[in-house]
Motif scaffolding. Structure first.
Motif, PDB file in Angstrom:
ATOM      1  N   VAL A 145      49.294 -28.625 -11.103  1.00 18.07           N
ATOM      2  CA  VAL A 145      50.280 -28.805 -10.019  1.00 18.07           C
ATOM      3  C   VAL A 145      49.769 -28.232  -8.700  1.00 18.07           C
ATOM      4  O   VAL A 145      50.496 -28.186  -7.713  1.00 18.07           O
ATOM      5  N   ASP A 146      48.521 -27.796  -8.699  1.00 15.28           N
ATOM      6  CA  ASP A 146      47.855 -27.281  -7.500  1.00 15.28           C
ATOM      7  C   ASP A 146      48.601 -26.097  -6.886  1.00 15.28           C
ATOM      8  O   ASP A 146      48.860 -26.055  -5.681  1.00 15.28           O
ATOM      9  N   LEU A 147      48.972 -25.144  -7.761  1.00 15.95           N
ATOM     10  CA  LEU A 147      49.605 -23.906  -7.315  1.00 15.95           C
ATOM     11  C   LEU A 147      48.833 -22.722  -7.901  1.00 15.95           C
ATOM     12  O   LEU A 147      48.492 -22.740  -9.085  1.00 15.95           O
ATOM     13  N   PRO A 148      48.573 -21.701  -7.105  1.00 11.00           N
ATOM     14  CA  PRO A 148      47.939 -20.507  -7.665  1.00 11.00           C
ATOM     15  C   PRO A 148      48.903 -19.767  -8.587  1.00 11.00           C
ATOM     16  O   PRO A 148      50.125 -19.939  -8.491  1.00 11.00           O
ATOM     17  N   GLY A 172      56.874 -16.233   1.196  1.00 10.77           N
ATOM     18  CA  GLY A 172      57.124 -17.670   1.265  1.00 10.77           C
ATOM     19  C   GLY A 172      55.958 -18.495   0.767  1.00 10.77           C
ATOM     20  O   GLY A 172      55.866 -19.687   1.065  1.00 10.77           O
ATOM     21  N   PHE A 173      55.076 -17.876   0.005  1.00  6.53           N
ATOM     22  CA  PHE A 173      53.858 -18.535  -0.466  1.00  6.53           C
ATOM     23  C   PHE A 173      54.140 -19.318  -1.747  1.00  6.53           C
ATOM     24  O   PHE A 173      54.582 -18.743  -2.740  1.00  6.53           O
ATOM     25  N   PRO A 174      53.913 -20.648  -1.759  1.00  3.20           N
ATOM     26  CA  PRO A 174      54.173 -21.435  -2.963  1.00  3.20           C
ATOM     27  C   PRO A 174      53.164 -21.100  -4.060  1.00  3.20           C
ATOM     28  O   PRO A 174      51.945 -21.169  -3.848  1.00  3.20           O
ATOM     29  N   LEU A 221      66.721  -6.673 -15.853  1.00  2.00           N
ATOM     30  CA  LEU A 221      67.711  -7.702 -15.513  1.00  2.00           C
ATOM     31  C   LEU A 221      69.148  -7.190 -15.466  1.00  2.00           C
ATOM     32  O   LEU A 221      70.066  -7.959 -15.212  1.00  2.00           O
ATOM     33  N   SER A 222      69.337  -5.897 -15.678  1.00  2.00           N
ATOM     34  CA  SER A 222      70.671  -5.325 -15.477  1.00  2.00           C
ATOM     35  C   SER A 222      70.783  -4.704 -14.080  1.00  2.00           C
ATOM     36  O   SER A 222      71.865  -4.292 -13.667  1.00  2.00           O
ATOM     37  N   ASP A 223      69.683  -4.674 -13.341  1.00  2.00           N
ATOM     38  CA  ASP A 223      69.652  -4.125 -11.991  1.00  2.00           C
ATOM     39  C   ASP A 223      70.195  -5.171 -11.011  1.00  2.00           C
ATOM     40  O   ASP A 223      69.641  -6.255 -10.873  1.00  2.00           O
ATOM     41  N   PRO A 224      71.292  -4.859 -10.309  1.00  2.00           N
ATOM     42  CA  PRO A 224      71.881  -5.829  -9.369  1.00  2.00           C
ATOM     43  C   PRO A 224      70.918  -6.272  -8.269  1.00  2.00           C
ATOM     44  O   PRO A 224      70.985  -7.414  -7.809  1.00  2.00           O
ATOM     45  N   THR A 225      69.999  -5.401  -7.859  1.00  2.00           N
ATOM     46  CA  THR A 225      69.032  -5.774  -6.822  1.00  2.00           C
ATOM     47  C   THR A 225      68.054  -6.814  -7.354  1.00  2.00           C
ATOM     48  O   THR A 225      67.713  -7.771  -6.650  1.00  2.00           O
ATOM     49  N   VAL A 226      67.618  -6.639  -8.582  1.00  2.00           N
ATOM     50  CA  VAL A 226      66.716  -7.625  -9.210  1.00  2.00           C
ATOM     51  C   VAL A 226      67.432  -8.960  -9.331  1.00  2.00           C
ATOM     52  O   VAL A 226      66.865 -10.010  -8.994  1.00  2.00           O
ATOM     53  N   ILE A 227      68.669  -8.950  -9.778  1.00  2.22           N
ATOM     54  CA  ILE A 227      69.458 -10.187  -9.905  1.00  2.22           C
ATOM     55  C   ILE A 227      69.606 -10.857  -8.540  1.00  2.22           C
ATOM     56  O   ILE A 227      69.429 -12.070  -8.398  1.00  2.22           O
ATOM     57  N   SER A 228      69.906 -10.070  -7.519  1.00  6.11           N
ATOM     58  CA  SER A 228      70.079 -10.619  -6.164  1.00  6.11           C
ATOM     59  C   SER A 228      68.773 -11.237  -5.648  1.00  6.11           C
ATOM     60  O   SER A 228      68.790 -12.339  -5.077  1.00  6.11           O
ATOM     61  N   LEU A 229      67.665 -10.549  -5.844  1.00  6.92           N
ATOM     62  CA  LEU A 229      66.381 -11.092  -5.400  1.00  6.92           C
ATOM     63  C   LEU A 229      66.025 -12.368  -6.151  1.00  6.92           C
ATOM     64  O   LEU A 229      65.527 -13.336  -5.559  1.00  6.92           O
ATOM     65  N   LEU A 230      66.266 -12.402  -7.453  1.00  5.11           N
ATOM     66  CA  LEU A 230      65.988 -13.617  -8.227  1.00  5.11           C
ATOM     67  C   LEU A 230      66.878 -14.770  -7.774  1.00  5.11           C
ATOM     68  O   LEU A 230      66.422 -15.913  -7.698  1.00  5.11           O
ATOM     69  N   THR A 231      68.123 -14.473  -7.450  1.00  4.56           N
ATOM     70  CA  THR A 231      69.028 -15.509  -6.937  1.00  4.56           C
ATOM     71  C   THR A 231      68.515 -16.049  -5.599  1.00  4.56           C
ATOM     72  O   THR A 231      68.497 -17.264  -5.376  1.00  4.56           O
ATOM     73  N   ASP A 232      68.080 -15.146  -4.723  1.00  7.53           N
ATOM     74  CA  ASP A 232      67.502 -15.573  -3.439  1.00  7.53           C
ATOM     75  C   ASP A 232      66.279 -16.460  -3.664  1.00  7.53           C
ATOM     76  O   ASP A 232      66.123 -17.499  -3.015  1.00  7.53           O
ATOM     77  N   LEU A 233      65.397 -16.030  -4.572  1.00 12.81           N
ATOM     78  CA  LEU A 233      64.185 -16.804  -4.848  1.00 12.81           C
ATOM     79  C   LEU A 233      64.511 -18.149  -5.482  1.00 12.81           C
ATOM     80  O   LEU A 233      63.822 -19.139  -5.243  1.00 12.81           O
ATOM     81  N   SER A 234      65.564 -18.182  -6.274  1.00 13.10           N
ATOM     82  CA  SER A 234      65.992 -19.443  -6.872  1.00 13.10           C
ATOM     83  C   SER A 234      66.376 -20.441  -5.786  1.00 13.10           C
ATOM     84  O   SER A 234      66.011 -21.623  -5.850  1.00 13.10           O
ATOM     85  N   GLU A 235      67.081 -19.977  -4.775  1.00 16.15           N
ATOM     86  CA  GLU A 235      67.452 -20.849  -3.656  1.00 16.15           C
ATOM     87  C   GLU A 235      66.212 -21.315  -2.895  1.00 16.15           C
ATOM     88  O   GLU A 235      66.107 -22.478  -2.516  1.00 16.15           O
ATOM     89  N   THR A 236      65.270 -20.414  -2.686  1.00 14.28           N
ATOM     90  CA  THR A 236      64.037 -20.752  -1.964  1.00 14.28           C
ATOM     91  C   THR A 236      63.230 -21.794  -2.726  1.00 14.28           C
ATOM     92  O   THR A 236      62.845 -22.828  -2.172  1.00 14.28           O
ATOM     93  N   PHE A 237      62.944 -21.516  -4.001  1.00 17.03           N
ATOM     94  CA  PHE A 237      62.071 -22.398  -4.772  1.00 17.03           C
ATOM     95  C   PHE A 237      62.759 -23.673  -5.266  1.00 17.03           C
ATOM     96  O   PHE A 237      62.100 -24.580  -5.741  1.00 17.03           O
ATOM     97  N   SER A 238      64.068 -23.751  -5.137  1.00 20.43           N
ATOM     98  CA  SER A 238      64.730 -25.016  -5.481  1.00 20.43           C
ATOM     99  C   SER A 238      64.536 -26.049  -4.364  1.00 20.43           C
ATOM    100  O   SER A 238      64.766 -27.229  -4.561  1.00 20.43           O
ATOM    101  N   LYS A 239      64.061 -25.571  -3.200  1.00 19.01           N
ATOM    102  CA  LYS A 239      63.834 -26.461  -2.061  1.00 19.01           C
ATOM    103  C   LYS A 239      62.366 -26.568  -1.683  1.00 19.01           C
ATOM    104  O   LYS A 239      62.014 -27.349  -0.809  1.00 19.01           O
ATOM    105  N   ALA A 240      61.517 -25.753  -2.293  1.00 17.43           N
ATOM    106  CA  ALA A 240      60.088 -25.712  -1.930  1.00 17.43           C
ATOM    107  C   ALA A 240      59.257 -25.546  -3.196  1.00 17.43           C
ATOM    108  O   ALA A 240      59.787 -25.235  -4.262  1.00 17.43           O
TER     109      ALA A 240
END
Length: 182
Positions: free
Chosen positions: A51-54, A90-92, A104-123
């Protein structure tokens, strides 16, 4: 440099194709349950080539490291710092997080993963969570595709053995005597 021909022998193409489909379908987080981290690493490297991704791998002991490098991203041993680095860069890429499930019980980890999910669902790019006994928390379930890497089949072992022996025979004389056990 990886021996690509041997990768094809070791890893059935159906696993690579299934993961490619998940990435193309814009699943931003894929949870892969396996105890065979070496085999999974080979699969992700092969997937990255196709898929040409590192590929970057994070672990508690080493931090976030790009495949083929020895140096981790600065201050990336803590999971929140590593995830924040991925978000801000922002590196693919394919970002494998080994044993992140312990955080995965850490709210900060969950929040960051949610943010990344939004980012990578569009890129381009994907977060890959790996380990044994991986339980996806309710807050992330809508963002995660689960993939189970089955153990190698007998034909995979046989195929690998044939290719290894063929390679060794090019360099030295080898005789093999295999008997069927009862």
């Amino acid at each position: 440099m990886r021996p690509v021909a041997l990768l094809r022998v070791v890893m059935p193409q159906e696993h690579v194709q299934e993961l490619k489909l998940l990435i193309r379908s814009r699943y931003a987080i894929i949870a892969i349950e396996t105890g065979d981290e070496d085999r999974l690493q080979t699969l992700l490297q092969h997937l990255g080539d196709q898929v040409d991704l590192p590929v970057f791998t994070w672990s508690h002991s080493k931090g976030l490291i790009r495949d083929g490098n020895d140096q981790a991203a600065y201050n990336s041993r803590q999971p929140t710092t590593a995830l924040a680095h991925v978000r801000s860069s922002g590196f693919p890429a394919i970002y494998q997080f080994k044993a992140l499930y312990t955080h995965l019980s850490d709210p900060t980890v969950i929040s960051l993963l949610t943010d990344l999910s939004e980012t990578f669902s569009k890129a381009d790019g994907v977060i890959v969570l790996t380990g044994t006994g991986l339980q996806v928390p309710e807050a992330l379930r809508a963002h995660v595709a689960v993939f189970r890497l089955p153990p190698p089949r007998l034909d995979e072992y046989e195929n690998l053995l044939v290719h290894i022996l063929r390679d060794i025979k090019k360099r030295m004389d080898v005789r093999i005597n295999i008997t069927k056990s009862v």
